[in-house]
Design a protein around this motif. Structure first.
Motif, mmCIF file in Angstrom:
data_model
loop_
_atom_site.group_PDB
_atom_site.id
_atom_site.type_symbol
_atom_site.label_atom_id
_atom_site.label_comp_id
_atom_site.label_asym_id
_atom_site.label_seq_id
_atom_site.Cartn_x
_atom_site.Cartn_y
_atom_site.Cartn_z
ATOM 1 N N GLU A 27 -3.459 7.254 -6.532
ATOM 2 C CA GLU A 27 -2.804 7.793 -5.352
ATOM 3 C C GLU A 27 -1.523 7.021 -5.095
ATOM 4 O O GLU A 27 -1.347 5.896 -5.568
ATOM 5 C CB GLU A 27 -3.719 7.752 -4.131
ATOM 6 C CG GLU A 27 -4.204 6.363 -3.738
ATOM 7 C CD GLU A 27 -5.132 6.404 -2.532
ATOM 8 O OE1 GLU A 27 -4.601 6.377 -1.391
ATOM 9 O OE2 GLU A 27 -6.358 6.455 -2.718
ATOM 10 N N SER A 55 -7.927 0.253 -4.087
ATOM 11 C CA SER A 55 -8.569 1.428 -3.499
ATOM 12 C C SER A 55 -7.841 1.774 -2.216
ATOM 13 O O SER A 55 -7.927 1.047 -1.222
ATOM 14 C CB SER A 55 -10.044 1.167 -3.226
ATOM 15 O OG SER A 55 -10.658 2.299 -2.661
ATOM 16 N N GLY A 56 -7.091 2.883 -2.259
ATOM 17 C CA GLY A 56 -6.319 3.283 -1.099
ATOM 18 C C GLY A 56 -7.133 4.102 -0.127
ATOM 19 O O GLY A 56 -8.373 4.159 -0.189
ATOM 20 N N SER A 57 -6.436 4.789 0.764
ATOM 21 C CA SER A 57 -7.125 5.540 1.814
ATOM 22 C C SER A 57 -7.906 6.723 1.265
ATOM 23 O O SER A 57 -8.831 7.220 1.909
ATOM 24 C CB SER A 57 -6.108 6.032 2.853
ATOM 25 O OG SER A 57 -5.075 6.783 2.232
ATOM 26 N N ALA A 84 -0.847 9.339 2.282
ATOM 27 C CA ALA A 84 -1.402 9.234 0.923
ATOM 28 C C ALA A 84 -1.372 10.585 0.204
ATOM 29 O O ALA A 84 -1.590 11.637 0.817
ATOM 30 C CB ALA A 84 -2.839 8.725 0.984
ATOM 31 N N GLY A 113 -4.077 -2.491 3.893
ATOM 32 C CA GLY A 113 -5.028 -1.457 4.280
ATOM 33 C C GLY A 113 -4.552 -0.689 5.498
ATOM 34 O O GLY A 113 -4.669 0.545 5.569
ATOM 35 N N GLU A 114 -3.992 -1.406 6.488
ATOM 36 C CA GLU A 114 -3.494 -0.750 7.698
ATOM 37 C C GLU A 114 -2.246 0.069 7.397
ATOM 38 O O GLU A 114 -2.065 1.172 7.912
ATOM 39 C CB GLU A 114 -3.193 -1.809 8.772
ATOM 40 C CG GLU A 114 -4.424 -2.513 9.324
ATOM 41 C CD GLU A 114 -5.368 -1.534 10.014
ATOM 42 O OE1 GLU A 114 -4.885 -0.636 10.744
ATOM 43 O OE2 GLU A 114 -6.595 -1.642 9.797
ATOM 44 N N LEU A 134 -1.372 1.527 4.602
ATOM 45 C CA LEU A 134 -1.679 2.724 3.817
ATOM 46 C C LEU A 134 -2.173 3.875 4.692
ATOM 47 O O LEU A 134 -1.967 5.051 4.361
ATOM 48 C CB LEU A 134 -2.731 2.397 2.743
ATOM 49 C CG LEU A 134 -2.250 1.563 1.554
ATOM 50 C CD1 LEU A 134 -3.427 1.148 0.668
ATOM 51 C CD2 LEU A 134 -1.232 2.348 0.718
ATOM 52 N N LYS A 135 -2.808 3.551 5.811
ATOM 53 C CA LYS A 135 -3.315 4.607 6.687
ATOM 54 C C LYS A 135 -2.184 5.464 7.258
ATOM 55 O O LYS A 135 -2.386 6.636 7.575
ATOM 56 C CB LYS A 135 -4.115 3.991 7.833
ATOM 57 C CG LYS A 135 -5.414 3.315 7.395
ATOM 58 C CD LYS A 135 -6.115 2.676 8.589
ATOM 59 C CE LYS A 135 -7.405 1.967 8.169
ATOM 60 N NZ LYS A 135 -8.071 1.289 9.324
ATOM 61 N N ASP A 136 -0.994 4.857 7.387
ATOM 62 C CA ASP A 136 0.126 5.562 8.016
ATOM 63 C C ASP A 136 1.184 6.004 7.004
ATOM 64 O O ASP A 136 2.241 6.509 7.414
ATOM 65 C CB ASP A 136 0.796 4.649 9.059
ATOM 66 C CG ASP A 136 -0.171 4.227 10.160
ATOM 67 O OD1 ASP A 136 -1.031 5.055 10.520
ATOM 68 O OD2 ASP A 136 -0.062 3.082 10.629
ATOM 69 N N LYS A 183 -15.972 10.267 -2.964
ATOM 70 C CA LYS A 183 -16.622 9.557 -1.860
ATOM 71 C C LYS A 183 -18.139 9.663 -1.951
ATOM 72 O O LYS A 183 -18.862 8.710 -1.677
ATOM 73 C CB LYS A 183 -16.122 10.114 -0.531
ATOM 74 C CG LYS A 183 -14.674 9.727 -0.225
ATOM 75 C CD LYS A 183 -14.209 10.280 1.114
ATOM 76 C CE LYS A 183 -12.789 9.823 1.423
ATOM 77 N NZ LYS A 183 -12.289 10.370 2.714
#
Length: 691
Positions: free
Chosen positions: A478, A545-547, A591, A583-584, A586-588, A687
């Motif tokens: 991703e 491991s991304g979002s 993706a 991690g934070e 990547l959420k914004d 998932k």
């Protein structure tokens, strides 16, 4: 079972010259009847007293449990026999395209290949790849149209269909005699075109010489003219005789047949029935008089035979419980005896082969096939003399076309599995294994589903390994669509020293293929220099491991700020801070899923090109273009780009659309974005698998 003369046998009828041992490989599509033909050849030469049958699972060929359970050849079977005092080695080759590697290895060391085919003209395309391989390697071959007792198909139609897929001119060596009074006009005998003699089939007995029926004289004359015209293309003297309406001497015709076959200029065509023993003696006589001597094969493999120089070609490797690494070898020059060195190995336990039975041998001579137990260094393809391995012309193995994942059931069997897989890959060079670069999954690759099923059955039966096949995981990745920023703060207080790390980062996307970039813009000592590499390590860990749950690629990370504690800060704390920050961010960052794409070249007969194009479109492929396949008359090549997830099992469908003839090559091309419903399915399945 009667004993068989060894490779040193000189027994022969008086006044008959003796050839050194010769090798004939039985090659042809699945279900063409090669194993049944071998039974008839062995019975006709007195090597066995009673023929076995595929139905009863008692044939000399197909002697392995896997072959008998599937009622199909899954490996080579080598046998030795004699006919009229001359030694012959026959190799029964698998017909399934899944086991084509074994067939190719056998063809390369044979003096003549007997291409066994079904009489149905609609099925001739199944033999096209075999004929192409034989012609490309200049391997002398003849065609035996089998199962002619069960069909009303006209052999002239079979002959015409076969000629369309053969680069070499076919020459009929015999024509059928039919019972015109029967509704289905069965074949009751044949006319030999060269000798112009007619023979009638007798049940359980050799054919009987009869007067040529008047009903076949015209066809015989036409067929003979066709034979002479084909031979005259390669002999000016014979051409001159034909033009002057002279009748060539029978010996002249035989000499031309022998020479042209040895040079792979013509393909003689015979017919008969392995089940009914029709045409078997005729085939043996043709082999005896016209098959090339072993020096033709030796020269083809780059060897000039010399009685004083021992040279062997290894064409098959097996791992046997009682003999270790066991090599099947053809002696191309000189002779071999126990105690002889073969480079780092020494000959011990020399034997001749009769299927799974190994008979001790004092020494083997030029032309013979021998078994060599306990060979530690030699492998399939090795060309070796007493001093060691030589430069070889042996071709590369077939490219893998089908894959499956492997997983051991019992913990601790991983090391044992790796060793067993190495043995399997030595036995069949078209099988390979390895861990996927992106997913880490252990993947077994081969020529088809049945191919890999047999390999896994071998792992279970011979190595007592419990293996679970798994779908091959695709190396999805991703990336991000837009910049983002975040701060990662890690603080943990315990008795004594605590843990503290604080890092602020800016994240932005990069071009496809640019990879990962990390830079720091720390000023004023907000983070001590010794902790900056720890932040980078934490970021890299977070990108695994991304979002969406896949590795993140093609991004740039800038470390812009942070803070530390003089006592509680450490490498571990700043690694955690970096991991939290990425991690934070990547959420914004929006993706997007990336899937790997392969570049494939699909090869198919032109009659099936439209079907292959539809296959490509249904598998989300993009056609880049197609052309006539170079050197393959009547074949096309289609260049396509296709998602890797669609290519792992594509060969199964491709073969079903092309009578088993289609194949392809592939290589990784690039990563491309995957969106919409297909992307949602991939993420959802990933998932679920991770739970």
């Amino acid at each position: 079972m009667p004993s068989n003369a060894s490779s040193t046998s000189t027994t022969t009828p008086s006044a008959t010259p003796v050839h050194p041992p010769r090798v004939a490989a039985l090659i042809g599509p699945y279900s063409s009847g090669k194993t049944s033909l071998l039974e008839s050849l062995l019975a006709a030469t007195g090597r066995i007293h009673r023929k076995g049958s595929i139905r009863d699972h008692n044939t000399v060929g197909d002697n392995s449990p896997e072959s008998r359970s599937r009622e199909m050849s899954t490996e080579l079977t080598c046998v030795q026999t004699t006919y009229l005092g001359e030694e012959w080695h026959f190799i029964d080759c698998p017909g399934s395209v899944d086991f084509a590697q074994d067939t190719r290895e056998a063809a390369l060391i044979c003096d003549v290949a007997i291409v066994v085919v079904d009489p149905d003209p609609s099925r001739v395309m199944t033999v096209a790849p075999t004929l192409k391989f034989l012609d490309r390697n200049r391997i002398p071959h003849l065609i035996f149209i089998n199962k002619t007792d069960n069909t009303a198909i006209r052999l002239r139609d079979s002959f015409a269909a076969l000629q369309t897929i053969s680069e070499r001119p076919l020459v009929m060596r015999e024509i059928p005699i039919r019972d015109m009074n029967s509704p289905d006009e069965p074949i009751t005998g044949f006319v030999d075109i060269v000798s112009e003699r007619a023979y009638q089939y007798l049940e359980g007995q050799p054919s009987r010489l009869i007067t040529m029926p008047s009903t076949v004289k015209t066809r015989e004359s036409e067929a003979r003219d066709g034979l002479l015209e084909a031979l005259a293309d390669f002999d000016d003297g014979l051409l001159e005789q034909i033009l002057e309406d002279q009748t060539p001497a029978t010996e002249t015709i035989y000499d031309n047949l022998e020479r042209d076959l040895a040079n792979d200029l013509i393909v003689p065509v015979f017919f008969g029935s392995g089940e009914r023993d029709h045409g078997i003696i005729r085939l043996l006589k043709a082999l005896r008089h016209e098959a090339p001597a072993s020096d033709v094969c030796a020269h083809r493999l780059g060897i000039d035979p010399d009685p004083s120089q021992t040279v062997l070609q290894i064409f098959k490797t097996a791992h046997l419980s009682h003999a270790g690494r066991f090599c099947f070898a053809r002696i191309l020059s000189g002779q071999v005896k126990n105690g002889d060195p073969l480079g780092a190995d020494k000959v011990s336990g020399l034997c001749t082969l009769f299927a799974d039975k190994h008979e001790k041998l004092d020494h083997g001579i030029t032309g013979a096939i021998i078994g060599l137990p306990r060979m530690e260094k030699l492998r399939t393809g090795s060309l070796v003399n007493n001093d060691g391995e030589m430069e070889t012309l042996w071709p590369d193995p077939l490219t893998p076309l089908y894959q499956t994942g492997l997983e051991v059931t019992k913990p601790g069997d991983d090391v044992k599995l790796s060793e067993a897989l190495r043995h399997i890959c030595e036995q069949d060079r078209s099988i390979s294994f390895g861990h996927h670069e992106s997913t880490g999954q252990l993947v077994l690759s081969g020529q088809g589903d049945i191919h890999l099923q047999c390999a896994m059955a071998h792992l279970a039966d011979h190595y007592h390994l419990e293996i679970t096949p798994k779908p091959v995981l695709t190396g999805y990745q991703e990336t991000i669509r837009k910049p983002a920023s975040a701060r990662g703060r890690y603080k943990k207080q315990t008795g004594g020293h605590g843990q503290f790390g604080d890092a602020a980062i800016e994240l932005r996307p990069q071009e496809h293929g640019a990879g990962f970039e990390f830079s720091d813009h720390i000023v004023g000592g907000a983070i001590p220099r010794q902790y900056i590499s720890a932040v980078e390590k934490g970021v890299r860990d977070g990108l695994r491991s991304g979002s969406l749950g896949f590795p993140v690629v093609d991004v740039a990370v800038k470390l812009v700020d942070g803070s530390f504690h003089a006592v509680d800060s450490s490498d571990q704390a700043f690694q955690m801070a970096g991991r939290i920050a990425i991690g934070e961010a990547l959420k914004d960052a929006g993706a997007v899923l990336l899937e790997p794409v392969d570049k494939c070249t699909i090869s198919i007969p032109s009659d099936f090109t439209s079907k292959a194009q539809r296959l490509v479109s249904t598998r989300r492929g993009q056609i880049l273009g197609f052309n006539a396949k170079d050197g393959w008359q009547g074949w096309d090549e289609i260049d396509v780009q296709m998602p890797t997830s669609e290519t792992t099992d594509m060969v199964t469908e491709l073969r079903s659309l092309t009578q088993g003839t289609g194949f392809f090559t592939r290589c990784y091309s690039h990563m491309q974005e995957l969106t919409g419903k297909q992307a949602d399915i991939v993420v959802s399945q990933h998932k679920k698998a991770g739970k």
